[in-house]
Write a protein that holds these residues in place. Structure first.
Motif, mmCIF file in Angstrom:
data_model
loop_
_atom_site.group_PDB
_atom_site.id
_atom_site.type_symbol
_atom_site.label_atom_id
_atom_site.label_comp_id
_atom_site.label_asym_id
_atom_site.label_seq_id
_atom_site.Cartn_x
_atom_site.Cartn_y
_atom_site.Cartn_z
ATOM 1 N N PHE A 119 22.308 -20.609 -4.940
ATOM 2 C CA PHE A 119 23.237 -20.763 -3.843
ATOM 3 C C PHE A 119 22.965 -20.423 -2.179
ATOM 4 O O PHE A 119 21.864 -19.905 -2.058
ATOM 5 C CB PHE A 119 24.303 -19.834 -4.270
ATOM 6 N N ILE A 120 23.776 -21.185 -1.633
ATOM 7 C CA ILE A 120 23.947 -21.046 -0.193
ATOM 8 C C ILE A 120 25.503 -20.456 0.101
ATOM 9 O O ILE A 120 26.562 -21.094 -0.288
ATOM 10 C CB ILE A 120 23.755 -22.145 0.616
ATOM 11 N N GLU A 121 25.262 -19.546 0.914
ATOM 12 C CA GLU A 121 26.758 -18.926 1.369
ATOM 13 C C GLU A 121 27.314 -19.953 2.343
ATOM 14 O O GLU A 121 26.566 -20.623 3.166
ATOM 15 C CB GLU A 121 26.429 -17.674 2.142
ATOM 16 N N PHE B 100 21.251 -14.319 -9.461
ATOM 17 C CA PHE B 100 21.853 -15.184 -8.210
ATOM 18 C C PHE B 100 20.471 -15.211 -7.442
ATOM 19 O O PHE B 100 20.034 -14.093 -6.917
ATOM 20 C CB PHE B 100 22.946 -14.669 -7.561
ATOM 21 N N ILE B 101 20.317 -16.485 -6.921
ATOM 22 C CA ILE B 101 19.084 -16.475 -6.045
ATOM 23 C C ILE B 101 19.830 -17.411 -4.839
ATOM 24 O O ILE B 101 20.304 -18.332 -4.917
ATOM 25 C CB ILE B 101 17.984 -17.585 -6.314
ATOM 26 N N ILE C 202 18.773 -29.304 -4.820
ATOM 27 C CA ILE C 202 17.903 -29.878 -5.849
ATOM 28 C C ILE C 202 16.558 -29.304 -6.047
ATOM 29 O O ILE C 202 15.971 -28.951 -5.082
ATOM 30 C CB ILE C 202 17.535 -31.428 -5.366
ATOM 31 N N LEU C 203 16.478 -28.636 -7.261
ATOM 32 C CA LEU C 203 15.121 -27.803 -7.741
ATOM 33 C C LEU C 203 14.369 -28.493 -8.826
ATOM 34 O O LEU C 203 14.941 -28.875 -9.828
ATOM 35 C CB LEU C 203 15.995 -26.591 -8.270
ATOM 36 N N SER C 204 13.303 -28.631 -8.533
ATOM 37 C CA SER C 204 12.096 -28.942 -9.446
ATOM 38 C C SER C 204 11.962 -28.134 -10.653
ATOM 39 O O SER C 204 12.150 -26.968 -10.490
ATOM 40 C CB SER C 204 10.820 -29.600 -8.721
ATOM 41 N N ASP C 205 11.416 -28.713 -11.648
ATOM 42 C CA ASP C 205 11.060 -27.793 -12.885
ATOM 43 C C ASP C 205 9.984 -26.808 -12.408
ATOM 44 O O ASP C 205 9.925 -25.437 -12.748
ATOM 45 C CB ASP C 205 10.756 -28.441 -14.007
ATOM 46 N N THR D 26 27.918 -23.789 -1.514
ATOM 47 C CA THR D 26 27.514 -24.555 -2.696
ATOM 48 C C THR D 26 26.347 -23.941 -3.534
ATOM 49 O O THR D 26 25.710 -22.864 -3.130
ATOM 50 C CB THR D 26 26.538 -25.794 -1.856
ATOM 51 N N LYS D 27 26.229 -24.428 -4.642
ATOM 52 C CA LYS D 27 25.374 -23.845 -5.770
ATOM 53 C C LYS D 27 24.815 -24.868 -6.742
ATOM 54 O O LYS D 27 25.270 -26.003 -7.051
ATOM 55 C CB LYS D 27 25.991 -22.734 -6.661
#
Length: 97
Positions: free
Chosen positions: A65-67, A24-25, A4-7, A55-56
């Motif tokens: 994403f997370i590997e 990609f981050i 979950i990413l805030s603006d 997950t992304k």
């Protein structure tokens, strides 16, 4: 497990990491430091291509994403990425999903 990413955090990635559409981050577990979930590990962030996404979150054409092999670090918690105005940096919170 979700990201979950805030603006405001998203704007930080655009400004500080020069993230743009198609980038990609990656959030990853790194040895050293500490986190609320693991004493000898902390969360790292890097701009890089994925290998095996666990997950992304896609946000305005940028994939966060997370590997798969780093999911253990989150121990069934969602990753909340926010921006702290006072410290002028990102904050990471881990909330049980």
């Amino acid at each position: 497990m979700n990201i979950i990413l805030s603006d405001r955090a998203f704007q930080w990635f655009k400004n500080e990491m020069e993230a743009k559409k198609g980038d990609f981050i990656r959030f990853y577990a790194r040895y050293g430091g500490a986190s609320p979930l693991h004493e000898a590990f902390s969360l790292g962030v890097n701009k890089e291509e994925p290998f095996e996404i666990g997950t992304k979150l896609e946000y305005e054409g940028i994939t966060f994403f997370i590997e798969e092999n780093d999911l253990w670090f989150f121990d069934e918690h969602d990753l909340h990425v926010q921006y702290c105005d006072k410290l002028d940096e990102l904050e990471f919170h881990y909330l049980k999903n």
